[in-house]
Design a protein around this motif. Structure first.
Motif, PDB file in Angstrom:
ATOM      1  N   ILE A 382       0.875  -1.173   0.000  1.00  0.00           N
ATOM      2  CA  ILE A 382       0.000   0.000   0.000  1.00  0.00           C
ATOM      3  C   ILE A 382       0.907   1.217   0.000  1.00  0.00           C
ATOM      4  N   ARG A 383       0.587   2.205  -0.808  1.00  0.00           N
ATOM      5  CA  ARG A 383       1.408   3.422  -0.877  1.00  0.00           C
ATOM      6  C   ARG A 383       0.633   4.575  -0.232  1.00  0.00           C
ATOM      7  N   PRO A 384       0.813   4.764   1.060  1.00  0.00           N
ATOM      8  CA  PRO A 384       0.068   5.824   1.763  1.00  0.00           C
ATOM      9  C   PRO A 384       0.656   7.203   1.502  1.00  0.00           C
ATOM     10  N   GLU A 393       3.067  17.305   1.088  1.00  0.00           N
ATOM     11  CA  GLU A 393       2.562  15.934   1.032  1.00  0.00           C
ATOM     12  C   GLU A 393       3.689  14.992   0.622  1.00  0.00           C
ATOM     13  N   HIS A 394       3.734  13.804   1.273  1.00  0.00           N
ATOM     14  CA  HIS A 394       4.761  12.810   0.994  1.00  0.00           C
ATOM     15  C   HIS A 394       4.100  11.449   0.852  1.00  0.00           C
ATOM     16  N   SER A 395       4.866  10.479   0.349  1.00  0.00           N
ATOM     17  CA  SER A 395       4.339   9.118   0.218  1.00  0.00           C
ATOM     18  C   SER A 395       5.316   8.133   0.852  1.00  0.00           C
ATOM     19  N   LYS A 458      -0.519   9.196  11.384  1.00  0.00           N
ATOM     20  CA  LYS A 458       0.273   9.632  10.239  1.00  0.00           C
ATOM     21  C   LYS A 458      -0.393   9.284   8.906  1.00  0.00           C
ATOM     22  N   TYR A 459      -0.909   8.049   8.800  1.00  0.00           N
ATOM     23  CA  TYR A 459      -1.415   7.554   7.511  1.00  0.00           C
ATOM     24  C   TYR A 459      -2.931   7.530   7.385  1.00  0.00           C
ATOM     25  N   GLU A 464      -5.653   1.996   8.160  1.00  0.00           N
ATOM     26  CA  GLU A 464      -6.806   1.127   8.401  1.00  0.00           C
ATOM     27  C   GLU A 464      -6.899   0.052   7.323  1.00  0.00           C
ATOM     28  N   ASP A 465      -6.637   0.422   6.078  1.00  0.00           N
ATOM     29  CA  ASP A 465      -6.629  -0.562   4.989  1.00  0.00           C
ATOM     30  C   ASP A 465      -5.523  -1.590   5.185  1.00  0.00           C
TER      31      ASP A 465
END
Length: 479
Positions: A382-384, A393-395, A458-459, A464-465
């Motif tokens: 998963i790429r939050p 914004e960051h990933s 943070k995410y 949750e996913d």
């Protein structure tokens, strides 16, 4: 037109205005604390130094019997194993404080000098040995900090000098640390509290990165968990990395070695249990420094602020409680049967292999941005996205395959297996050396919940996913 110019000026002011501390909902340690949390923090700071001292006394004065100090000091006629042989006339002393005072560790200028020299020497190695630059994760305020990564070289230099100067020259006995352990315990506590106090004052008056500070409603909690996120002196002397890695973890194997030498000097031989403990400790410590760059992205660096929890913990708790096995065996020379010793070694090896494989999988995926194979297949993830307090914004990557698809903290499972082997190497006569696995279980389970809270903040929905995709926290298919 005037209104437009005014609005523009206000916007510029907002974007250029520097944060003086973290506010609102950002990840990191708790900002809003309840009275119970404050009370627990105060209790830990009050009790932990005495708890460490209790275990030292139990081994040095009562042969490793966990209940020895309590029964010996509180009962008029305690059992023989609760009477310290090194204190003449112990039973003639009144029960309570006088008996306790007779077995307490004593302050020593010699030990204090050794402690100060040790910290200064490790600081010199940290600053002046050749080092590559490692980088931590983004801080809540958006900083990506560089670190001196030379721990493995510092470990080899330290051990080569210590062993060489205590055997080839020799300038001092290899048991010098073990022989001065009570005085070192006092000196380390003084340093731990002084470091905590200095860090608290520094955070208020000359912080390194003010915008990454976090204040709570409680001064006690701020003192305990810390205010500054990455306190430093100058550009490179980082309090967190230095104090955890150098005085603490470098000392771990040196202390175990010193107790092995002390065992030999006392009994004329070194037991297979002592060899096994030293081997398992060295495996963990060398791995830490081999992958020191990886440590920069763990919860200690990326989540915890620097207060009593890390300052005193790294100065006292780590070197005195993580070395209980070697300390115990220097007093109780346990010789294990060959099948038992082999079984403990294999258990420790299995724990280490799991621990290393789990961490390597995450590193490989992050370093290749997922362009790799995990267990023969392309990794799933998963790429939050997340936002730092500077508005950017960051990933990131949340790995959902390999070990990380089985449990969210499978590395902790390997860690606990290895820790269990360290304790089992001491035999089964006393409970004292088993405190380590009890503590590690509490520590790592606590970290699981702290990490969950941090990542949830943070995410958000991405976390949750992730939890739905990987439902098990520690042990696959169990919990």
């Amino acid at each position: 037109m005037a209104n437009s110019d005014s609005a523009t000026m206000q916007d510029k002011k907002k974007t250029t205005e520097k944060l003086v501390a973290q506010t609102g909902k950002t990840w990191g340690r708790t900002r809003d604390v309840d009275p119970l949390t404050v009370a627990i923090s105060a209790l830990i700071m009050s009790i932990c130094p005495s708890l460490v001292g209790y275990f030292q006394i139990a081994i040095d004065q009562f042969g490793g019997a966990l209940l020895g100090p309590a029964l010996g000091c509180l009962l008029e006629s305690p059992p023989d194993w609760a009477v310290p042989k090194a204190v003449p006339g112990f039973l003639a002393l009144p029960i309570g404080w006088e008996r306790l005072y007779s077995v307490l560790p004593a302050f020593s200028w010699h030990a204090t000098t050794l402690c100060a020299a040790w910290i200064a020497f490790q600081a010199a190695l940290y600053m002046y040995l050749p080092a590559k630059t490692g980088y931590g994760q983004q801080t809540p305020a958006g900083h990506v900090l560089g670190y001196k990564v030379n721990g493995l070289l510092a470990w080899f230099v330290t051990h080569a000098l210590f062993i060489g100067l205590s055997t080839v020259v020799p300038l001092f006995p290899g048991s010098v640390i073990a022989d001065n352990f009570p005085g070192l315990y006092i000196a380390a506590n003084v340093y731990g509290y002084a470091l905590t106090t200095f860090s608290y004052i520094k955070a208020h008056f000359f912080p390194t990165h003010p915008e990454d500070r976090k204040f709570s409603s409680s001064k006690i909690y701020d003192f305990y968990m810390g205010i500054e996120f990455n306190p430093r002196i100058g550009k490179w002397f980082d309090f967190k990395l230095f104090h955890n890695g150098r005085p603490g973890i470098v000392a771990w194997t040196l202390i175990s070695y010193s107790f092995a030498v002390q065992q030999y000097m006392k009994f004329g031989y070194v037991t297979n249990s002592m060899v096994l403990v030293n081997l398992l400790h060295a495996t963990y410590v060398i791995d830490f420094f081999r992958w020191e760059d990886w440590y920069l992205r763990t919860i200690d660096i990326c989540h915890d602020h620097f207060g009593f929890y890390l300052a005193w913990g790294d100065s006292v708790w780590l070197p005195f409680m993580y070395t209980l096995q070697g300390h115990y065996l220097a007093v109780n020379p346990v010789q294990l049967s060959t099948p038992y010793a082999v079984g403990v070694f294999l258990m420790g090896a299995a724990g280490y292999i799991i621990f290393r494989q789990v961490n390597n999988q995450k590193d490989v995926v992050r370093n290749t941005d997922g362009k790799c194979l995990i267990w023969g297949k392309p990794p799933t993830m998963i790429r939050p996205k997340y936002t730092t307090s500077d508005g950017k914004e960051h990933s990131s990557i949340l790995l959902t395959s390999g070990w990380w698809g089985l449990a969210r903290h499978a590395n902790y499972m390997g860690d606990l297996i290895l820790s269990s082997a360290m304790c089992l190497a001491c035999g089964l006569e006393h409970l004292t050396p088993y405190f380590y696995i009890v503590f590690m279980t509490i520590l790592l389970v606590g970290r699981i919940y702290r990490d969950d809270a941090r990542c949830r903040g943070k995410y958000g929905k991405y976390w949750e996913d992730y939890c739905k995709t990987v439902p098990y926290k520690l042990i696959p298919y169990v919990w």
